[in-house]
Design a protein around this motif. Structure first.
Motif, PDB file in Angstrom:
ATOM      1  N   GLY A  82       8.218  90.822  26.643  1.00  0.00           N
ATOM      2  CA  GLY A  82       9.398  91.156  26.594  1.00  0.00           C
ATOM      3  C   GLY A  82       9.865  90.926  25.180  1.00  0.00           C
ATOM      4  N   GLN A  83      11.337  90.980  24.952  1.00  0.00           N
ATOM      5  CA  GLN A  83      11.838  90.918  23.802  1.00  0.00           C
ATOM      6  C   GLN A  83      13.164  90.253  24.151  1.00  0.00           C
ATOM      7  N   VAL A  84      13.691  89.544  23.108  1.00  0.00           N
ATOM      8  CA  VAL A  84      15.004  88.676  23.100  1.00  0.00           C
ATOM      9  C   VAL A  84      15.561  89.010  21.704  1.00  0.00           C
ATOM     10  N   VAL A  85      16.767  88.872  21.832  1.00  0.00           N
ATOM     11  CA  VAL A  85      17.768  88.902  20.484  1.00  0.00           C
ATOM     12  C   VAL A  85      18.452  87.820  20.513  1.00  0.00           C
ATOM     13  N   GLY A  86      18.860  87.194  19.451  1.00  0.00           N
ATOM     14  CA  GLY A  86      19.934  86.300  19.269  1.00  0.00           C
ATOM     15  C   GLY A  86      20.099  86.015  17.779  1.00  0.00           C
ATOM     16  N   ASP A  87      20.511  84.719  17.529  1.00  0.00           N
ATOM     17  CA  ASP A  87      20.506  84.129  16.032  1.00  0.00           C
ATOM     18  C   ASP A  87      20.140  82.603  16.087  1.00  0.00           C
ATOM     19  N   VAL A  88      19.594  82.377  14.832  1.00  0.00           N
ATOM     20  CA  VAL A  88      19.054  80.947  14.781  1.00  0.00           C
ATOM     21  C   VAL A  88      19.688  80.640  13.302  1.00  0.00           C
ATOM     22  N   THR A  89      19.639  79.289  13.337  1.00  0.00           N
ATOM     23  CA  THR A  89      20.370  78.892  11.879  1.00  0.00           C
ATOM     24  C   THR A  89      19.259  78.601  10.981  1.00  0.00           C
ATOM     25  N   ASP A  90      19.419  79.043   9.576  1.00  0.00           N
ATOM     26  CA  ASP A  90      18.305  78.649   8.640  1.00  0.00           C
ATOM     27  C   ASP A  90      18.547  77.448   8.080  1.00  0.00           C
ATOM     28  N   ALA A  91      17.918  77.131   6.961  1.00  0.00           N
ATOM     29  CA  ALA A  91      17.850  75.914   6.331  1.00  0.00           C
ATOM     30  C   ALA A  91      18.981  75.539   5.486  1.00  0.00           C
ATOM     31  N   ASN A  92      19.700  76.766   5.320  1.00  0.00           N
ATOM     32  CA  ASN A  92      20.997  76.414   4.505  1.00  0.00           C
ATOM     33  C   ASN A  92      22.343  76.465   5.469  1.00  0.00           C
ATOM     34  N   GLY A  93      21.816  76.654   6.626  1.00  0.00           N
ATOM     35  CA  GLY A  93      23.113  76.438   7.774  1.00  0.00           C
ATOM     36  C   GLY A  93      23.663  77.669   8.115  1.00  0.00           C
ATOM     37  N   ASN A  94      23.035  78.836   7.721  1.00  0.00           N
ATOM     38  CA  ASN A  94      23.619  80.159   7.784  1.00  0.00           C
ATOM     39  C   ASN A  94      22.941  80.734   9.279  1.00  0.00           C
ATOM     40  N   ALA A  95      23.471  81.347   9.897  1.00  0.00           N
ATOM     41  CA  ALA A  95      22.956  82.052  11.308  1.00  0.00           C
ATOM     42  C   ALA A  95      22.244  83.323  10.760  1.00  0.00           C
ATOM     43  N   HIS A  96      21.212  83.790  11.557  1.00  0.00           N
ATOM     44  CA  HIS A  96      20.506  84.979  11.138  1.00  0.00           C
ATOM     45  C   HIS A  96      20.299  85.379  12.370  1.00  0.00           C
ATOM     46  N   ALA A  97      20.285  86.814  12.477  1.00  0.00           N
ATOM     47  CA  ALA A  97      19.971  87.404  13.780  1.00  0.00           C
ATOM     48  C   ALA A  97      18.350  87.384  13.780  1.00  0.00           C
ATOM     49  N   PHE A  98      17.961  87.501  15.106  1.00  0.00           N
ATOM     50  CA  PHE A  98      16.434  87.557  15.187  1.00  0.00           C
ATOM     51  C   PHE A  98      16.254  88.301  16.189  1.00  0.00           C
ATOM     52  N   LEU A  99      14.813  88.926  16.187  1.00  0.00           N
ATOM     53  CA  LEU A  99      14.286  89.611  17.445  1.00  0.00           C
ATOM     54  C   LEU A  99      12.872  88.824  17.634  1.00  0.00           C
ATOM     55  N   TYR A 100      12.716  88.627  18.944  1.00  0.00           N
ATOM     56  CA  TYR A 100      11.767  87.831  19.330  1.00  0.00           C
ATOM     57  C   TYR A 100      10.855  88.904  20.257  1.00  0.00           C
ATOM     58  N   THR A 101       9.723  89.054  20.003  1.00  0.00           N
ATOM     59  CA  THR A 101       8.737  89.872  20.456  1.00  0.00           C
ATOM     60  C   THR A 101       7.124  89.294  20.533  1.00  0.00           C
ATOM     61  N   ASN A 102       6.907  89.382  21.796  1.00  0.00           N
ATOM     62  CA  ASN A 102       5.333  89.120  21.979  1.00  0.00           C
ATOM     63  C   ASN A 102       4.990  87.594  21.274  1.00  0.00           C
ATOM     64  N   GLY A 103       5.896  86.793  21.100  1.00  0.00           N
ATOM     65  CA  GLY A 103       5.686  85.383  20.765  1.00  0.00           C
ATOM     66  C   GLY A 103       5.852  85.091  19.290  1.00  0.00           C
ATOM     67  N   GLN A 104       6.355  86.292  18.656  1.00  0.00           N
ATOM     68  CA  GLN A 104       6.715  86.446  17.317  1.00  0.00           C
ATOM     69  C   GLN A 104       8.130  86.430  16.830  1.00  0.00           C
ATOM     70  N   LEU A 105       8.722  85.511  16.040  1.00  0.00           N
ATOM     71  CA  LEU A 105      10.195  85.705  15.653  1.00  0.00           C
ATOM     72  C   LEU A 105      10.414  86.325  14.384  1.00  0.00           C
ATOM     73  N   THR A 106      11.427  87.383  14.551  1.00  0.00           N
ATOM     74  CA  THR A 106      11.557  88.115  13.150  1.00  0.00           C
ATOM     75  C   THR A 106      13.037  88.025  12.609  1.00  0.00           C
ATOM     76  N   ASP A 107      12.970  87.644  11.510  1.00  0.00           N
ATOM     77  CA  ASP A 107      14.225  87.412  10.868  1.00  0.00           C
ATOM     78  C   ASP A 107      15.157  88.778  10.321  1.00  0.00           C
ATOM     79  N   LEU A 108      16.262  89.310  11.097  1.00  0.00           N
ATOM     80  CA  LEU A 108      16.540  90.681  10.972  1.00  0.00           C
ATOM     81  C   LEU A 108      17.337  90.774   9.729  1.00  0.00           C
TER      82      LEU A 108
END
Length: 176
Positions: free
Chosen positions: A1-27
């Motif tokens: 399956g796939q999941v979309v959301g956002d994660v905070t980077d090292a600088n405190g900025n939120a970045h959208a991500f796509l999680y597919t088959n165990g891999q997190l992609t920063d959009l």
């Protein structure tokens, strides 16, 4: 399956991500430092909103709706012919299998509106049946009234036209 959301980077900025088959992609982002993934379809297309560098003083003026597909993030406003709409889409919330996207748009008066964007390569749905004009409906109503008045006059003049009911063919409710 796939999941979309956002994660905070090292600088405190939120970045959208796509999680597919165990891999997190920063959009990624548009021209600003943040992005938020909001919707995903079965083709892996992601929609959301991202901040824009140096845009306006309000939160809405400094962000734009995005579409992420095939490894690229796009400002949705730049992908469509806005024509009469002077401002940009501020958020995209959902995308379906047809590629239709629910977006929020701030108009020139600062009012927020919601629109459904439909890709131009989708077939045009058939036109709905025409709605009769009010004059047609009024004419039809007059014809019914005239017919009813004529029937009433015939009955009052002693017309022999009467409905006869044979009570032997009526069934009481208990036999139904």
């Amino acid at each position: 399956g796939q999941v979309v959301g956002d994660v905070t980077d090292a600088n405190g900025n939120a970045h959208a991500f796509l999680y597919t088959n165990g891999q997190l992609t920063d959009l990624g982002t548009l021209s600003g430092g943040q992005s938020y993934g909001m919707g995903l379809n079965d083709k892996g297309q992601v929609v959301g909103w991202a901040s824009l560098a140096g845009q306006g003083p309000s939160a809405y003026e400094s962000r734009a709706a995005f579409l992420y597909e095939n490894g690229q993030i796009y400002n949705l406003t730049s992908l469509i012919n806005t024509g009469y709409l002077p401002t940009q889409m501020t958020s995209a919330f959902a995308i379906n299998a047809l590629g239709q996207i629910l977006v929020e748009w701030q108009d020139g008066d600062g009012d927020t509106r919601f629109y459904l964007l439909t890709p131009s390569d989708l077939p045009t749905p058939p036109a709905p049946p025409p709605i009769p004009e009010s004059s047609t409906l009024a004419l039809f109503g007059l014809a019914i009234a005239a017919f009813g008045a004529r029937r009433m006059l015939r009955t009052r003049r002693g017309s022999s036209h009467k409905t006869k009911i044979d009570h032997s063919t009526l069934m009481p409710p208990s036999n139904l």
